[in-house]
Design a protein around this motif. Structure first.
Motif, PDB file in Angstrom:
ATOM      1  N   MET A 159     -10.180   4.965  -6.480  1.00  0.00           N
ATOM      2  CA  MET A 159     -10.027   4.054  -5.345  1.00  0.00           C
ATOM      3  C   MET A 159     -10.910   4.499  -4.178  1.00  0.00           C
ATOM      4  O   MET A 159     -11.563   3.688  -3.541  1.00  0.00           O
ATOM      5  N   GLY A 188       2.221   3.731   2.852  1.00  0.00           N
ATOM      6  CA  GLY A 188       1.654   4.385   1.661  1.00  0.00           C
ATOM      7  C   GLY A 188       0.219   4.798   1.923  1.00  0.00           C
ATOM      8  O   GLY A 188      -0.715   4.362   1.258  1.00  0.00           O
ATOM      9  N   GLU A 210       4.027   8.128   4.132  1.00  0.00           N
ATOM     10  CA  GLU A 210       3.641   8.448   2.765  1.00  0.00           C
ATOM     11  C   GLU A 210       4.805   9.175   2.103  1.00  0.00           C
ATOM     12  O   GLU A 210       5.303  10.157   2.641  1.00  0.00           O
ATOM     13  N   LEU A 211       5.211   8.692   0.919  1.00  0.00           N
ATOM     14  CA  LEU A 211       6.397   9.313   0.331  1.00  0.00           C
ATOM     15  C   LEU A 211       6.099  10.566  -0.480  1.00  0.00           C
ATOM     16  O   LEU A 211       6.963  11.411  -0.653  1.00  0.00           O
ATOM     17  N   SER A 239       8.695   4.094   3.517  1.00  0.00           N
ATOM     18  CA  SER A 239       8.752   3.109   4.607  1.00  0.00           C
ATOM     19  C   SER A 239      10.155   2.514   4.745  1.00  0.00           C
ATOM     20  O   SER A 239      10.598   2.203   5.847  1.00  0.00           O
ATOM     21  N   GLU A 258      -1.781  -0.818   0.694  1.00  0.00           N
ATOM     22  CA  GLU A 258      -2.329  -1.130  -0.628  1.00  0.00           C
ATOM     23  C   GLU A 258      -1.379  -0.563  -1.676  1.00  0.00           C
ATOM     24  O   GLU A 258      -1.810   0.011  -2.676  1.00  0.00           O
ATOM     25  N   VAL A 260       0.068  -1.454  -4.177  1.00  0.00           N
ATOM     26  CA  VAL A 260       0.119  -2.391  -5.305  1.00  0.00           C
ATOM     27  C   VAL A 260      -0.400  -1.662  -6.536  1.00  0.00           C
ATOM     28  O   VAL A 260      -1.234  -0.775  -6.423  1.00  0.00           O
ATOM     29  N   SER A 272       9.160  -3.300   0.298  1.00  0.00           N
ATOM     30  CA  SER A 272       8.673  -2.611   1.505  1.00  0.00           C
ATOM     31  C   SER A 272       8.384  -3.609   2.608  1.00  0.00           C
ATOM     32  O   SER A 272       8.672  -3.352   3.784  1.00  0.00           O
ATOM     33  N   CYS A 432     -12.248  -0.501  -9.261  1.00  0.00           N
ATOM     34  CA  CYS A 432     -11.505   0.650  -9.757  1.00  0.00           C
ATOM     35  C   CYS A 432     -10.269   0.208 -10.529  1.00  0.00           C
ATOM     36  O   CYS A 432      -9.566   1.027 -11.103  1.00  0.00           O
TER      37      CYS A 432
HETATM   38  N1  44T Z   1      -2.663   2.758  -9.101  1.00  0.00           N
HETATM   39  C1  44T Z   1      -3.622   1.875  -9.528  1.00  0.00           C
HETATM   40  C2  44T Z   1      -1.692   2.257  -8.202  1.00  0.00           C
HETATM   41  N2  44T Z   1       3.759   4.708  -1.440  1.00  0.00           N
HETATM   42  C3  44T Z   1      -2.062   2.323  -6.792  1.00  0.00           C
HETATM   43  O1  44T Z   1       3.011   7.591  -2.860  1.00  0.00           O
HETATM   44  C4  44T Z   1      -6.431   1.460  -9.466  1.00  0.00           C
HETATM   45  C5  44T Z   1      -3.947   3.033 -11.711  1.00  0.00           C
HETATM   46  C6  44T Z   1      -4.481   2.375 -10.631  1.00  0.00           C
HETATM   47  N3  44T Z   1       4.692   5.465   0.702  1.00  0.00           N
HETATM   48  C7  44T Z   1      -6.060   3.247 -12.696  1.00  0.00           C
HETATM   49  C8  44T Z   1      -6.633   2.578 -11.637  1.00  0.00           C
HETATM   50  C9  44T Z   1      -5.834   2.147 -10.600  1.00  0.00           C
HETATM   51  N4  44T Z   1       6.477   4.136   1.533  1.00  0.00           N
HETATM   52  O2  44T Z   1       0.452   7.680  -2.448  1.00  0.00           O
HETATM   53  C10 44T Z   1       0.887   6.454  -2.927  1.00  0.00           C
HETATM   54  C11 44T Z   1       2.400   6.339  -2.856  1.00  0.00           C
HETATM   55  C12 44T Z   1       2.606   5.623  -1.560  1.00  0.00           C
HETATM   56  C13 44T Z   1       4.594   4.659  -0.358  1.00  0.00           C
HETATM   57  C14 44T Z   1       5.628   5.185   1.635  1.00  0.00           C
HETATM   58  C15 44T Z   1       6.442   3.311   0.475  1.00  0.00           C
HETATM   59  N5  44T Z   1       7.312   2.280   0.410  1.00  0.00           N
HETATM   60  C16 44T Z   1       5.458   3.563  -0.539  1.00  0.00           C
HETATM   61  C17 44T Z   1       5.108   2.964  -1.758  1.00  0.00           C
HETATM   62  C18 44T Z   1       4.056   3.687  -2.274  1.00  0.00           C
HETATM   63  O3  44T Z   1       1.497   4.785  -1.448  1.00  0.00           O
HETATM   64  C19 44T Z   1       0.356   5.381  -2.022  1.00  0.00           C
HETATM   65  C20 44T Z   1      -0.464   4.328  -2.663  1.00  0.00           C
HETATM   66  S1  44T Z   1       0.391   3.368  -3.868  1.00  0.00           S
HETATM   67  C21 44T Z   1      -0.976   2.619  -4.622  1.00  0.00           C
HETATM   68  C22 44T Z   1      -0.783   2.574  -6.060  1.00  0.00           C
HETATM   69  C23 44T Z   1      -7.234   2.311  -8.651  1.00  0.00           C
HETATM   70  N6  44T Z   1      -4.739   3.452 -12.744  1.00  0.00           N
END
Ligand code: 44T
Length: 849
Positions: A159, A188, A210-211, A239, A258, A260, A272, A432
């Motif tokens: 990413m 996040g 960030e969790l 969050s 982001e 997702v 969230s 990505c």
């Molecule tokens: N992966 C995609 C998913 N978070 C992206 O801890 C795309 C997978 C992917 N923090 C290959 C390619 C791709 N409150 O660090 C993380 C997570 C954090 C939160 C605080 C919340 N409610 C949340 C929810 C998540 O956010 C960060 C990004 S999550 C993105 C997931 C490249 N395989």
């Protein structure tokens, strides 16, 4: 005592009388002796207490007792661990580290306990410290890489290296801030990139949450590296747990996020944002009717698309398509299905989708429908978001556009960051992102419904009742004419191979990992094992018969009996075969079907044992000829033991290469044990593995392993911090589809003999000739698995369940055709490391011990 005082001078050590000192010395030496005696008696707790006393009384003895102290600590910690006395265990380590704060071995060992107990962030900290103290400490290095993979998932690198995505987010954030969104919350935050964009765009206040603890710490580091500390308030919190005024003083005007995943909702974005709209954001434009003071979310909207596909790679990982393997009939008796399931309920380990980068899926894919819209969601409409989860599942009908075998629905989405800027995660895009894959199940459709033609229609059900968006294939409406004879014949024959579960008596379900399904579909693997086991069984029988003939001959000579009187109408003992494959394996059944073989399976899950029992019955293998080894053992660590006090194994099947492409942990130790438990003439399968590798230039591997400088992150310094979590070996690489330039022929890198280990070496130098100019960035590797001298399997074979691994070089090496590169391949505790250098004139290269 003239002028004397019993009170010591401040700052000076109290002076002890000679008598007190002697008593002290006596105590120290007695304690030392007791500690040693306790060690002999394996009373580690008391020994540890004695050592603590010794060290507190005589710190000068530190160096002298260090080794024994460590040994005692580790033994005692194991005892405490097995008794679940977690607090006591960590107290002991703390005491030890108070005495030896810079002892990398103690730090590493404490890290291992922390890791085992699930404290991954803390474990990483300990391994990292140990490595800082001793950079070539192999165990700590391996432990750190293992935990780094857990803590910072590899997609973070992808990413951050996706410049197009970063530019779009930056533009959208800039626009929003310039339009008056002055206070920002980044949900996040990851490494803090979006927050820094907001700050740079001029936001007056930026908050980020960030969790993950490791990601939070990284974000703090990255933000300070960019001199924005104090300007961005980063919190280690989910969050959903944020409140006003506890965490932020008042509602913000912009949320950027982001959070997702490939299936859009899997990271909980709906929940969230529902929470954020209720508690953290200013009211939306729809709620206030005015845009100047309204709260906003980036991304504003998302549209999810789907498409039906034929894809042999998805099929062989999600549907058992073979009726028999290695002579074992699989059909009818049990319902073997994959882990990805539309109907999986909450709490179940099954997920409604898996992910795949469709542009690189081995064997490719064929669209069977046009892309269709699954849903749109407006993140700026709080009511819509709230309603989303309570919506009833809806059915959609999609026309078939091409004939083929219906294997999966794939889905992707377009994120509309605002009304002008959007990014797509589609299969044709260079991003990505991977796509979500909803495999079609045998149990959902009738056999005839897998074969589709134009004018047929897919009936799909879309739901989003929990955090996931689900797309289920309900049925196929068959209206297409029966045309195109050739095509149909081809498809029908492919279909004949598809096992379905229709119209049978209920079968017990057995959930398998997708790699276990791919293994079952691997006919060659099972045939090869059958052949090798068959050969061994015949040779052992022949050996046994010739021995009994010799015995007969001897005894008849001794007893004066005639040689024609045979003893051999006594049925010989069965042969004993142990299959210690990881996960679901039918090799034990294949062995048992060879006749007069008592097979032991180490399959652990109850569901799997039940499935094997049913398959055994259906295949005419009697109950006593298939045993479950784990239920025979008191401790599962004792997996390699004799089958019975007076028996030895004829064959031990060791599953030596993981699906990931790595050699299984502790393989050599297991092989050493297995060798001691073999009867004369018995074998370990495989007897030998040979590792091959080649030089490649692969930008993709680089992108996945480290942030490539400040350029992709638009000048912000993210790389130095996150690249600490770079790991040198990539797993689950598919060499057949990895975009790369091959810079050499495959070469043999290493050989491990499990039957005759004498010739194994720990490290080896191999000189490789370069066949094309370029930049060597990585060395992908794979194995030939030799079951015996003539039977061999390759982990690179098409349709195998194995993937490959690749070692990344520290620094790419620029090469010309004809150059030579020397690879130093080291093997330590089943883990491989590879370093490379260009061969200079006079540099010998070659093997060394
Ligand atoms: N992966 C995609 C998913 N978070 C992206 O801890 C795309 C997978 C992917 N923090 C290959 C390619 C791709 N409150 O660090 C993380 C997570 C954090 C939160 C605080 C919340 N409610 C949340 C929810 C998540 O956010 C960060 C990004 S999550 C993105 C997931 C490249 N395989």
């Amino acid at each position: 005592m003239p002028g004397g005082s019993t009170r010591p001078h401040r700052g000076r050590r109290p002076r002890r009388s000679a008598g007190a000192q002697a008593a002290r010395n006596e105590l120290v030496s007695q304690s030392l002796e007791s500690a040693q005696q306790c060690l002999v008696n394996q009373d580690y707790g008391t020994a540890f207490a004695h050592y603590l006393l010794v060290l507190s009384l005589a710190p000068a003895l530190k160096d002298f007792v260090k080794e024994s102290f460590r040994f005692t600590l580790f033994q005692w910690a194991n005892v405490l661990g097995s008794l679940s006395r977690v607090q006591d265990l960590f107290d002991c380590y703390e005491q030890a580290l108070d005495l030896f704060p810079d002892d990398e071995v103690i730090l590493n060992s404490m890290g291992e306990h922390l890791f085992r107990m699930g404290f991954k962030d803390e474990a990483a900290g300990h391994f990292y410290k140990a490595l800082k103290l001793k950079p070539d400490f192999t165990e700590a290095k391996e432990n750190f890489y293992r935990v780094a993979n857990w803590l910072v998932e590899r997609w973070h690198f992808l990413m951050l290296n996706d410049k197009k995505r970063n530019v779009k987010y930056q533009e959208a954030i800039q626009k929003a801030v310039k339009a008056g969104c002055d206070t920002v919350l980044d949900i996040g935050t990851g490494t803090g990139l979006l927050s820094m964009f907001a700050k740079k765009a001029g936001a007056s206040k930026v908050y980020a949450c960030e969790l993950s603890k490791t990601m939070y710490e990284l974000a703090c580091e990255v933000v300070s590296a960019n001199k924005m500390e104090g300007e961005i308030d980063i919190m280690h919190i989910k969050s959903l747990d944020m409140e006003i005024p506890k965490h932020i003083p008042s509602r913000v005007s912009l949320v950027v996020t982001e959070t997702v995943d490939a299936g859009l909702f899997g990271e909980g974005i709906v929940e969230s944002l529902v929470h954020a709209w209720k508690h953290l954001l200013l009211p939306s434009q729809g709620q206030t009717g005015c845009s100047s003071q309204a709260g906003r979310v980036i991304p504003a909207m998302a549209t999810v698309f789907g498409m039906a596909v034929e894809c042999p790679e998805i099929r062989r990982h999600h549907r058992v398509g073979v009726q028999q393997v290695g002579g074992v009939c699989l059909e009818g008796a049990v319902c073997l299905h994959g882990p990805v399931n539309y109907n999986s309920d909450n709490g179940d380990s099954e997920e409604p989708y898996t992910t795949e980068r469709m542009s690189r899926v081995p064997g490719g894919y064929t669209p069977l429908s046009e892309p269709f819209q699954v849903m749109t969601v407006n993140f700026n409409e709080p009511e819509e978001l709230e309603g989303l989860c309570c919506q009833k599942p809806c059915r959609i009908t999609v026309p078939v556009s091409k004939s083929g075998i219906f294997d999966a629905i794939i889905s992707w989405f377009v994120l509309h960051l605002d009304d002008e800027i959007s990014l797509s995660t589609g299969p044709e895009e260079e991003t990505c992102w991977e796509q979500a894959v909803y495999p079609v199940h045998n149990s959902l459709l009738n056999k005839s419904e897998f074969l589709v033609q134009p004018k047929d229609s897919f009936i799909l059900e879309v739901s989003c009742q929990d955090t996931y968006l689900r797309i289920g294939s309900i049925s196929v409406i068959k209206e297409g004419p029966l045309t195109d004879v050739d095509n149909e014949a081809k498809l029908c024959s492919a279909l004949a191979g598809l096992q379905t579960t229709q119209a049978r008596t209920p079968q017990p379900p057995c959930t398998l990992e997708s790699s276990e399904i791919a293994l079952l579909n691997n006919l060659h693997y099972h045939d090869v094992f059958k052949r090798a086991l068959g050969k061994l069984v015949s040779s052992l029988r022949a050996r046994c018969e010739s021995q009994s003939r010799t015995l007969d001959a001897n005894s008849s000579r001794d007893c004066g009996k005639s040689q024609t009187e045979p003893r051999s109408n006594v049925t010989p003992d069965p042969l004993y075969v142990l299959d210690v494959s990881e996960g679901f394996s039918v090799l034990s059944l294949i062995a048992a079907k060879l006749g007069r073989v008592k097979a032991y399976s180490s399959v652990e899950k109850e569901q799997h044992q039940t499935a094997l029992k049913i398959l055994a019955e259906a295949n005419g293998v009697s109950k006593e000829m298939l045993q479950f080894w784990m239920s025979h053992l008191e401790e599962d660590t004792a997996i390699l033991q004799r089958p019975a006090t007076d028996k030895l194994w004829s064959a031990v099947i060791l599953d030596c290469v993981e699906t990931s492409g790595l050699i299984r942990e502790e393989l050599l130790e297991k092989a050493a044990l297995a060798r001691c438990l073999l009867e004369p003439g018995g074998r370990i399968f495989p007897g030998r593995i040979v590792m091959y590798g080649m030089l490649v230039d692969s930008d993709v591997l680089l992108q996945e392993s480290a942030v490539q400088g400040p350029e992709p992150t638009l000048g912000l310094r993210v790389a130095p911090s996150i690249n600490r979590f770079t790991v040198p070996v990539h797993i689950f690489v598919d060499l057949t589809t990895l975009p790369s330039v091959h810079l050499s022929q495959p070469v043999e890198l290493f050989s491990l003999d499990l039957m005759y280990p004498g010739s194994n070496c720990r490290s080896r130098e191999v000189t490789v000739q370069v066949c094309a100019p370029g930049r060597v960035t990585a060395v992908p590797f794979w194995y030939d698995v030799h079951l015996d001298d003539e039977i061999c399997l390759s982990t690179l074979a098409k349709d195998s369940h194995w993937k490959q691994a690749a070692a990344l070089l520290n620094e790419p090496i620029q090469v010309r055709e004809g150059d030579h590169v020397v690879l130093c391949v080291c093997h330590h505790k089943s883990s491989i490391s590879i370093t490379a250098r260009r061969q200079e004139t006079g540099d010998p290269g070659g093997a060394f011990q």
